[in-house]
Structure formats: structure tokens, C-alpha cells
Design a protein around this motif. Structure first.
Motif, short mmCIF file in Angstrom:
data_model
loop_
_atom_site.label_atom_id
_atom_site.label_comp_id
_atom_site.label_asym_id
_atom_site.label_seq_id
_atom_site.Cartn_x
_atom_site.Cartn_y
_atom_site.Cartn_z
N ALA A 133 0.83 -1.20 0.00
CA ALA A 133 0.00 0.00 0.00
C ALA A 133 0.86 1.25 0.00
N ILE A 134 0.28 2.32 -0.52
CA ILE A 134 0.93 3.63 -0.49
C ILE A 134 0.00 4.56 0.28
N PRO A 135 0.39 4.94 1.50
CA PRO A 135 -0.42 5.89 2.25
C PRO A 135 0.06 7.33 2.02
N ASP A 136 -0.81 8.28 2.32
CA ASP A 136 -0.39 9.68 2.25
C ASP A 136 0.19 10.08 3.60
N ALA A 137 0.45 11.37 3.79
CA ALA A 137 1.09 11.85 5.01
C ALA A 137 0.20 11.69 6.24
N LYS A 138 -1.11 11.60 6.04
CA LYS A 138 -2.03 11.42 7.16
C LYS A 138 -2.26 9.95 7.50
N GLY A 139 -1.74 9.03 6.69
CA GLY A 139 -1.93 7.62 6.95
C GLY A 139 -3.11 7.02 6.23
N ARG A 140 -3.71 7.76 5.29
CA ARG A 140 -4.82 7.24 4.50
C ARG A 140 -4.26 6.51 3.28
N LEU A 141 -4.82 5.37 2.96
CA LEU A 141 -4.30 4.57 1.85
C LEU A 141 -4.76 5.13 0.52
N LEU A 142 -3.77 5.43 -0.33
CA LEU A 142 -4.06 5.96 -1.66
C LEU A 142 -4.19 4.86 -2.69
N SER A 143 -3.36 3.84 -2.56
CA SER A 143 -3.33 2.76 -3.52
C SER A 143 -2.88 1.50 -2.79
N LEU A 144 -3.47 0.36 -3.15
CA LEU A 144 -3.05 -0.89 -2.52
C LEU A 144 -3.30 -2.06 -3.44
N THR A 145 -2.54 -3.11 -3.19
CA THR A 145 -2.68 -4.36 -3.94
C THR A 145 -2.26 -5.51 -3.04
N LEU A 146 -2.68 -6.70 -3.41
CA LEU A 146 -2.33 -7.92 -2.68
C LEU A 146 -1.43 -8.79 -3.53
N THR A 147 -0.50 -9.47 -2.89
CA THR A 147 0.31 -10.48 -3.55
C THR A 147 0.40 -11.69 -2.63
N GLY A 148 0.97 -12.75 -3.14
CA GLY A 148 1.22 -13.91 -2.30
C GLY A 148 2.26 -13.58 -1.25
N GLY A 149 2.27 -14.30 -0.18
CA GLY A 149 3.17 -14.03 0.92
C GLY A 149 4.63 -14.21 0.57
N GLU A 150 4.92 -15.01 -0.46
CA GLU A 150 6.31 -15.26 -0.85
C GLU A 150 6.82 -14.24 -1.85
N ALA A 151 5.97 -13.34 -2.35
CA ALA A 151 6.37 -12.37 -3.37
C ALA A 151 7.29 -11.30 -2.78
N HIS A 152 8.23 -10.84 -3.57
CA HIS A 152 9.13 -9.78 -3.13
C HIS A 152 8.44 -8.44 -3.32
N ASP A 153 8.89 -7.43 -2.59
CA ASP A 153 8.23 -6.13 -2.59
C ASP A 153 8.54 -5.28 -3.83
N CYS A 154 9.75 -5.34 -4.33
CA CYS A 154 10.17 -4.43 -5.41
C CYS A 154 9.40 -4.58 -6.71
N PRO A 155 9.16 -5.77 -7.25
CA PRO A 155 8.45 -5.86 -8.52
C PRO A 155 7.03 -5.28 -8.48
N VAL A 156 6.40 -5.32 -7.33
CA VAL A 156 5.04 -4.82 -7.19
C VAL A 156 5.02 -3.31 -7.01
N SER A 157 6.11 -2.75 -6.53
CA SER A 157 6.12 -1.35 -6.14
C SER A 157 5.96 -0.38 -7.32
N GLU A 158 6.63 -0.65 -8.44
CA GLU A 158 6.55 0.29 -9.56
C GLU A 158 5.14 0.45 -10.12
N PRO A 159 4.41 -0.64 -10.42
CA PRO A 159 3.04 -0.43 -10.89
C PRO A 159 2.15 0.25 -9.84
#
Length: 135
Positions: free
Chosen positions: A12-38
Motif C-alpha cells: 500500500a501507499i499511504p499519504d502523510a495522514k496515513g490514509r491509503l491511496l493505492s493498494l494491492t495484494l500479492t502472495g506471501g512469498e512475493a518480493h516487494d520491489c516488482p510490485v512497487s513500480e506499478p
């Protein structure tokens, strides 16, 4: 299902107040970097991007700089050429953790009762809307 059972990661990407602007789910074994750019491309370009060591990659840093965003990501211990980052700005990262803690205040999210990922994602979207409304 993964080898350990049902598990998912919430990216997820929150704003400065902690509200979620964008989020997605992946499997627990997935790495964080490939998901971050989209995920980053779905939001407006911020001034700073705060993240933990899991997001430390040269490609992500390059993509952020191309968007005009300053990456505030600490280096992994095995990085050959470390990047500089603002430790003062990195202290703001607790706001990101607080956003995830607000999600997990809801028992359904914290314990992941749902079998299907789409149902779990729907629960997260609903909780994110409630948190947005409260803040």
C-alpha cells in the motif's frame, strides 16, 4: 495457498495522514520491489517516497527519480555502492506503519478469515474507506 498456508502481503501507499491511496495484494512469498513500480504509477508523484530496506533497488530509485520523487530508502547491508538517504526524513516512516496498524485494528484483516484473495481484498478496501472517512 503458499507452503505455509493462506498468506498474503498487503502492498500500500499511504499519504502523510496515513490514509491509503493505492493498494494491492500479492502472495506471501512475493518480493516487494516488482510490485512497487506499478503501484507507484497509480498515484500522483509525491516529493518523497519513504520505504524500508525491502524496497532497496537501483531500478526503483531510477524510476522514482524519473518521476521527480526523492527516494528515502535505507541501503541493504550487502549493497556495494550505497546510496545516500535522509535519516531525518526516514523518521517519518512510522506514519506508514501506523497506516498498516489501523488496518489491523479490524479483526477480519488481522486474522485473515477469508479464503479467497478477492474477498480479503474487498475487506481491505472497505476498511481503507472507513479509515479515510475517520481521518
Amino acid at each position: 495457498r503458499s507452503r505455509g498456508g493462506r498468506n498474503t502481503k498487503i502492498h500500500a501507499i499511504p499519504d502523510a495522514k496515513g490514509r491509503l491511496l493505492s493498494l494491492t495484494l500479492t502472495g506471501g512469498e512475493a518480493h516487494d520491489c516488482p510490485v512497487s513500480e506499478p503501484l507507484i504509477d497509480t498515484t500522483k508523484a509525491p516529493k518523497k517516497f519513504l520505504a524500508d530496506k525491502a524496497y532497496d533497488s537501483a531500478e526503483l530509485r531510477k524510476a522514482l527519480k524519473k518521476r521527480g520523487t526523492k527516494p528515502v530508502i535505507p541501503n541493504k547491508f550487502n549493497r556495494k555502492k550505497p546510496f545516500s538517504f535522509s535519516k531525518k526524513a526516514y523518521k517519518e516512516r512510522h506514519l506508514i506503519e501506523n497506516a498498516f496498524c489501523r488496518l489491523e485494528d479490524f479483526r477480519r484483516i488481522a486474522t485473515r478469515y477469508d479464503r479467497l484473495a478477492r474477498n480479503f481484498a474487498a475487506s481491505i478496501y472497505l476498511v481503507a474507506a472507513v479509515v479515510w472517512w475517520i481521518l
